[in-house]
Design a protein around this motif. Structure first.
Motif, PDB file in Angstrom:
ATOM      1  N   THR A 164       0.851  -1.169   0.083  1.00 22.23           N
ATOM      2  CA  THR A 164      -0.052  -0.177   0.108  1.00 22.23           C
ATOM      3  C   THR A 164       0.766   1.224   0.121  1.00 22.23           C
ATOM      4  OG1 THR A 164      -1.688  -1.302   1.194  1.00 22.23           O
ATOM      5  CG2 THR A 164      -1.956   1.129   1.150  1.00 22.23           C
ATOM      6  N   THR A 165       0.730   2.020  -1.038  1.00 16.76           N
ATOM      7  CA  THR A 165       1.741   3.130  -1.199  1.00 16.76           C
ATOM      8  C   THR A 165       0.722   4.551  -1.173  1.00 16.76           C
ATOM      9  OG1 THR A 165       3.194   1.816  -2.733  1.00 16.76           O
ATOM     10  CG2 THR A 165       3.360   4.271  -2.599  1.00 16.76           C
ATOM     11  N   THR A 166       1.308   5.272  -0.372  1.00 17.49           N
ATOM     12  CA  THR A 166       0.548   6.820  -0.336  1.00 17.49           C
ATOM     13  C   THR A 166       1.504   7.660  -0.972  1.00 17.49           C
ATOM     14  OG1 THR A 166      -0.602   6.175   1.716  1.00 17.49           O
ATOM     15  CG2 THR A 166      -0.322   8.592   1.257  1.00 17.49           C
ATOM     16  N   VAL A 167       0.921   8.552  -1.957  1.00 28.12           N
ATOM     17  CA  VAL A 167       1.698   9.747  -2.711  1.00 28.12           C
ATOM     18  C   VAL A 167       0.942  10.881  -2.625  1.00 28.12           C
ATOM     19  CG1 VAL A 167       2.600  10.457  -4.716  1.00 28.12           C
ATOM     20  CG2 VAL A 167       2.642   7.958  -4.429  1.00 28.12           C
ATOM     21  N   THR A 168       1.093  11.792  -1.890  1.00 28.24           N
ATOM     22  CA  THR A 168       0.472  13.042  -1.487  1.00 28.24           C
ATOM     23  C   THR A 168       0.477  14.141  -2.579  1.00 28.24           C
ATOM     24  OG1 THR A 168       2.246  13.815  -0.199  1.00 28.24           O
ATOM     25  CG2 THR A 168       0.547  12.543   1.080  1.00 28.24           C
ATOM     26  N   ALA A 169       1.436  14.086  -3.532  1.00 32.62           N
ATOM     27  CA  ALA A 169       1.413  15.202  -4.477  1.00 32.62           C
ATOM     28  C   ALA A 169       2.034  14.659  -5.750  1.00 32.62           C
ATOM     29  CB  ALA A 169       2.084  16.207  -3.973  1.00 32.62           C
ATOM     30  N   GLY A 170       1.670  15.269  -6.835  1.00 36.68           N
ATOM     31  CA  GLY A 170       2.319  15.036  -8.367  1.00 36.68           C
ATOM     32  C   GLY A 170       1.403  14.201  -9.102  1.00 36.68           C
ATOM     33  N   GLY A 171       1.681  13.855 -10.258  1.00 40.91           N
ATOM     34  CA  GLY A 171       0.880  13.218 -10.936  1.00 40.91           C
ATOM     35  C   GLY A 171       0.504  11.811 -10.557  1.00 40.91           C
ATOM     36  N   ALA A 172       1.356  11.272  -9.806  1.00 44.76           N
ATOM     37  CA  ALA A 172       0.809   9.935  -9.303  1.00 44.76           C
ATOM     38  C   ALA A 172       0.188   9.985  -7.850  1.00 44.76           C
ATOM     39  CB  ALA A 172       1.986   9.235  -9.167  1.00 44.76           C
ATOM     40  N   ARG A 173      -0.293  11.281  -7.481  1.00 45.77           N
ATOM     41  CA  ARG A 173      -1.086  11.331  -6.332  1.00 45.77           C
ATOM     42  C   ARG A 173      -2.135  10.121  -6.204  1.00 45.77           C
ATOM     43  NH1 ARG A 173      -5.778  12.637  -5.104  1.00 45.77           N
ATOM     44  NH2 ARG A 173      -6.234  13.664  -6.888  1.00 45.77           N
ATOM     45  N   GLY A 174      -2.274   9.763  -4.936  1.00 44.25           N
ATOM     46  CA  GLY A 174      -3.280   8.781  -4.548  1.00 44.25           C
ATOM     47  C   GLY A 174      -2.816   7.822  -3.515  1.00 44.25           C
ATOM     48  N   LEU A 175      -3.742   6.950  -3.073  1.00 39.42           N
ATOM     49  CA  LEU A 175      -3.527   5.661  -2.562  1.00 39.42           C
ATOM     50  C   LEU A 175      -3.438   4.591  -3.532  1.00 39.42           C
ATOM     51  CD1 LEU A 175      -3.204   4.441   0.597  1.00 39.42           C
ATOM     52  CD2 LEU A 175      -5.624   3.965   0.256  1.00 39.42           C
ATOM     53  N   LEU A 176      -2.474   3.853  -3.452  1.00 43.72           N
ATOM     54  CA  LEU A 176      -1.996   2.819  -4.479  1.00 43.72           C
ATOM     55  C   LEU A 176      -1.738   1.447  -3.743  1.00 43.72           C
ATOM     56  CD1 LEU A 176      -0.738   5.572  -5.458  1.00 43.72           C
ATOM     57  CD2 LEU A 176       0.151   4.142  -7.231  1.00 43.72           C
ATOM     58  N   GLY A 177      -3.077   0.812  -3.852  1.00 43.70           N
ATOM     59  CA  GLY A 177      -2.759  -0.792  -3.224  1.00 43.70           C
ATOM     60  C   GLY A 177      -2.825  -1.846  -4.201  1.00 43.70           C
ATOM     61  N   VAL A 178      -2.213  -2.957  -3.943  1.00 42.11           N
ATOM     62  CA  VAL A 178      -2.219  -4.184  -4.907  1.00 42.11           C
ATOM     63  C   VAL A 178      -1.922  -5.298  -4.041  1.00 42.11           C
ATOM     64  CG1 VAL A 178       0.224  -3.817  -5.607  1.00 42.11           C
ATOM     65  CG2 VAL A 178      -1.459  -4.830  -6.909  1.00 42.11           C
ATOM     66  N   SER A 179      -2.667  -6.476  -4.244  1.00 38.20           N
ATOM     67  CA  SER A 179      -2.460  -7.638  -3.507  1.00 38.20           C
ATOM     68  C   SER A 179      -1.292  -8.113  -4.550  1.00 38.20           C
ATOM     69  CB  SER A 179      -3.642  -8.466  -3.546  1.00 38.20           C
ATOM     70  OG  SER A 179      -4.616  -7.908  -2.639  1.00 38.20           O
ATOM     71  N   CYS A 180      -0.374  -8.563  -3.893  1.00 38.43           N
ATOM     72  CA  CYS A 180       0.988  -9.299  -4.504  1.00 38.43           C
ATOM     73  C   CYS A 180       0.181 -10.615  -5.377  1.00 38.43           C
ATOM     74  CB  CYS A 180       2.011  -9.622  -3.614  1.00 38.43           C
ATOM     75  SG  CYS A 180       2.650  -8.134  -2.967  1.00 38.43           S
ATOM     76  N   THR A 181       0.570 -10.784  -6.462  1.00 37.39           N
ATOM     77  CA  THR A 181      -0.057 -12.033  -7.292  1.00 37.39           C
ATOM     78  C   THR A 181       0.719 -13.070  -7.686  1.00 37.39           C
ATOM     79  OG1 THR A 181       0.852 -10.782  -9.337  1.00 37.39           O
ATOM     80  CG2 THR A 181      -1.278 -10.212  -8.459  1.00 37.39           C
ATOM     81  N   ALA A 182       0.275 -14.377  -7.963  1.00 36.60           N
ATOM     82  CA  ALA A 182       0.805 -15.466  -8.295  1.00 36.60           C
ATOM     83  C   ALA A 182       1.299 -15.455  -9.686  1.00 36.60           C
ATOM     84  CB  ALA A 182       0.102 -16.541  -8.139  1.00 36.60           C
ATOM     85  N   PRO A 183       2.602 -15.799  -9.932  1.00 31.97           N
ATOM     86  CA  PRO A 183       3.139 -15.894 -11.422  1.00 31.97           C
ATOM     87  C   PRO A 183       1.956 -16.718 -12.223  1.00 31.97           C
ATOM     88  CG  PRO A 183       4.589 -17.219 -10.171  1.00 31.97           C
ATOM     89  CD  PRO A 183       3.485 -16.208  -9.068  1.00 31.97           C
ATOM     90  N   ASP A 184       1.810 -16.142 -13.654  1.00 35.82           N
ATOM     91  CA  ASP A 184       0.970 -16.868 -14.457  1.00 35.82           C
ATOM     92  C   ASP A 184       1.761 -16.757 -15.956  1.00 35.82           C
ATOM     93  OD1 ASP A 184      -0.881 -18.520 -15.630  1.00 35.82           O
ATOM     94  OD2 ASP A 184      -2.585 -17.526 -14.547  1.00 35.82           O
ATOM     95  N   THR A 185       0.880 -17.362 -16.998  1.00 33.01           N
ATOM     96  CA  THR A 185       1.353 -16.889 -18.364  1.00 33.01           C
ATOM     97  C   THR A 185       0.246 -16.171 -19.125  1.00 33.01           C
ATOM     98  OG1 THR A 185       0.119 -19.083 -18.972  1.00 33.01           O
ATOM     99  CG2 THR A 185       2.328 -19.151 -18.292  1.00 33.01           C
ATOM    100  N   ASP A 186      -0.902 -15.730 -18.499  1.00 31.77           N
ATOM    101  CA  ASP A 186      -1.932 -15.097 -19.425  1.00 31.77           C
ATOM    102  C   ASP A 186      -2.644 -14.227 -18.339  1.00 31.77           C
ATOM    103  OD1 ASP A 186      -4.315 -14.620 -20.746  1.00 31.77           O
ATOM    104  OD2 ASP A 186      -4.249 -16.487 -22.060  1.00 31.77           O
ATOM    105  N   PHE A 187      -2.847 -13.079 -19.073  1.00 27.51           N
ATOM    106  CA  PHE A 187      -3.587 -11.705 -18.160  1.00 27.51           C
ATOM    107  C   PHE A 187      -4.300 -10.894 -19.044  1.00 27.51           C
ATOM    108  CE2 PHE A 187       0.620 -12.873 -16.269  1.00 27.51           C
ATOM    109  CZ  PHE A 187       0.416 -13.230 -14.956  1.00 27.51           C
ATOM    110  N   TRP A 188      -5.466 -10.405 -18.559  1.00 25.58           N
ATOM    111  CA  TRP A 188      -6.235  -9.504 -19.247  1.00 25.58           C
ATOM    112  C   TRP A 188      -6.689  -8.237 -18.289  1.00 25.58           C
ATOM    113  CZ3 TRP A 188      -7.916 -10.157 -24.144  1.00 25.58           C
ATOM    114  CH2 TRP A 188      -7.944 -11.470 -24.824  1.00 25.58           C
ATOM    115  N   PHE A 189      -6.174  -7.234 -19.252  1.00 26.64           N
ATOM    116  CA  PHE A 189      -6.442  -6.016 -18.182  1.00 26.64           C
ATOM    117  C   PHE A 189      -7.465  -4.941 -19.165  1.00 26.64           C
ATOM    118  CE2 PHE A 189      -2.206  -7.357 -17.290  1.00 26.64           C
ATOM    119  CZ  PHE A 189      -2.455  -7.298 -15.792  1.00 26.64           C
TER     120      PHE A 189
END
Length: 520
Positions: A164-189
């Motif tokens: 969980t990352t907090t950035v208080t200013a700039g273009g990347a401002r926000g609360l950025l959270g991500v669950s670490c993922t299992a490796p795989d061979t196929d992803f859709w975004f």
């Protein structure tokens, strides 16, 4: 003398416990296992990867890691009863092979830097010591690395991690959270963009000791987007690379679906999105293509919700769009169906669809006998004007037997539970805190076609961060997500993580010895 293949059977059972997958059929036998012919065993090994948190010098990142307790961990986990380890270590830096250095001093300096990086990569950033107790670590600035890790023995089943990352200013401002993922061979975004107002980076992290090679395809409202540099992307061993999607094509497109596949090896894949006007967050991969999809946990105060969907097959898809609200399921006015052309990305602006109540979006085929597989995700905005903040909810699989999410604080967590098909009962466990506290268990009933939003009660005596574990007790499937809100400077900064089944157990075929095949 003829002999049974007992060593093959034993080897397959062991492999299944490690990898989470197994099939074993003798020649001429049916492919499907009969009821009672398979048993559930805890996995003996799990892998996770976490992307590099941020490029901002203002970034403050908290890592958390956790393995839930359970019958399999209490017994030691796996067939061997090993205590095991669960460690996340820094990924190795990637060097530019195109630059050939000839200066001896610079060569020596580079060699020393590589040696130092290798030594740092051998030191765990996080190491879970026992099931039921989270561990945490912190990192500041843009130098925090991607992480790769493995859990074994009793720490493998259900192992989870979050950054969980907090950035208080700039273009990347926000609360950025991500669950670490299992490796795989196929992803859709679904939901990425190459528009000038967006900075979307796809992060590919390779946990293995040999290089992986990946391809990235982009699809817009008119079909495939031309790209000459999205093929054959090398991800070195135990390393992570980040690619700016807008550099893969000359076309600036607002709404795209990215498809990441590997030619060799496996990677963990996530996308970091940043919008000039709405902040930043991580977009994790959507559930595999399916005719019915659920996106759980739209916040009650969402000011804008956008659905992005893609049909990867040869057929168009027609789906019903329904919101599972607090008390019932209904279709949003004017957007009750969506037509998705084959190979094209479609979008719907659902605006403030929740109208003050939490909800979850369900997509189902208009015609039950034509369930064309699709992938989908939601882009969710809270706030208005300069105080906007974004998060993403990809379509996700059900909780199944169990799912966990880490990094819950004393305040700010909301757990959303959606039952799309039938009423279900779930057990929710709040773990002990990373620095102390007593775990607690509550049971909830989620009515069919509705969403239940829960504010978890923190563990008594909480110190540090805690984990939430959801288990299906009875009834139909339940889909879940956790929203974390950390206000900053008048902005309700938030992030949302989905909770698919943790894959902590695997069905393996029973080994049956048939002595009739023995022949002297």
């Amino acid at each position: 003398m003829k002999s049974t293949h007992l060593s093959l059977i034993a080897g397959t059972v062991a492999l299944a416990a490690i990898t989470g997958f197994a099939t074993l059929n003798a020649p001429g036998e049916p492919a499907a296992a009969e009821a009672g012919s398979a048993s559930s065993l805890p996995v003996e090994r799990s892998s996770l990867v976490c992307p590099a948190p941020s490029t901002s010098d203002l970034a403050e990142t908290q890592y958390t890691s956790y393995t839930p307790p359970g019958s399999e961990t209490e017994k030691g986990g796996g067939a061997k009863g090993e205590e095991g380890t669960a460690e996340l270590k820094p990924a190795l830096p990637v060097f530019d092979d195109d630059e050939v250095e000839t200066d001896p001093k610079k060569i020596k300096k580079a060699e020393e830097a590589a040696k130092k990086a290798k030594a740092q990569a051998d030191k765990p950033v996080l190491a879970v010591k026992e099931p039921g107790t989270p561990v945490l670590a912190e990192a500041d600035g843009s130098a925090a690395p991607a992480l790769v890790g493995t859990a074994t023995g009793r720490l493998a089943p259900g192992w989870a991690a979050q950054q969980t990352t907090t950035v208080t200013a700039g273009g990347a401002r926000g609360l950025l959270g991500v669950s670490c993922t299992a490796p795989d061979t196929d992803f859709w975004f679904p939901g990425v963009s190459t528009a000038r107002s967006r900075q979307d980076y796809v992060h590919l992290t390779n946990p293995d000791d040999s290089a992986a090679v990946a391809d990235i395809e982009l699809f817009g409202a008119k079909g495939a987007v031309t790209s000459e540099v999205g093929d054959g992307i090398t991800v070195p061993a135990r390393s992570s690379v980040a690619l700016l999607l807008s550099t893969l094509t000359d076309e600036a497109v607002n709404d795209l679906t990215a498809h990441v596949t590997t030619r060799s090896g496996r990677v963990g894949g996530v996308v970091l999105t940043a919008d000039d006007g709405s902040g930043a967050d991580w977009l994790t991969a959507a559930a595999d293509p399916s005719g019915t999809l659920v996106m759980p946990g739209i916040p009650a105060d969402a000011t804008s919700v956008q659905l992005v969907a893609f049909a990867p097959g040869e057929n168009d898809a027609d789906v019903k769009v329904q919101l599972m609200g607090k008390n019932t399921t209904f279709a949003p006015a004017g957007n009750d169906t969506l037509h998705i052309k084959s190979g094209m990305t479609a979008t719907i602006d659902l605006k403030d669809i929740t109208r003050g109540e939490p909800g979850s979006l369900r997509l189902t085929p208009v015609e039950k006998n034509r369930a064309t597989p699709i992938v989908a995700a939601l882009r969710v905005v809270r706030g208005t004007g300069a105080k906007q903040e974004i998060a993403y909810i990809p379509a996700t699989g059900p909780v199944g037997a169990r799912a966990s999410v880490t990094d819950n604080r004393a305040k700010g967590s909301t757990l959303s539970l959606a039952a799309p098909a039938a009423t279900a009962k779930v057990k929710v466990t709040t773990s002990a805190g990373s620095g102390g506290g007593e775990p607690a268990v509550e049971t909830y009933t989620v009515k069919a076609g509705t969403t239940t939003a829960i504010t978890p009660k923190p563990p008594a005596g909480l110190k540090g961060a805690y984990a939430l574990t959801v288990e299906t007790v009875s009834g139909g499937p339940v889909h879940a997500s956790r929203a974390l809100v950390l206000p900053e400077g008048g902005v309700q900064m938030f992030t949302i993580q989905t909770l698919p089944d943790d894959g902590g157990t695997v069905l393996v075929p029973s080994a049956r010895q048939d002595l009739s095949v023995l022949d002297d």
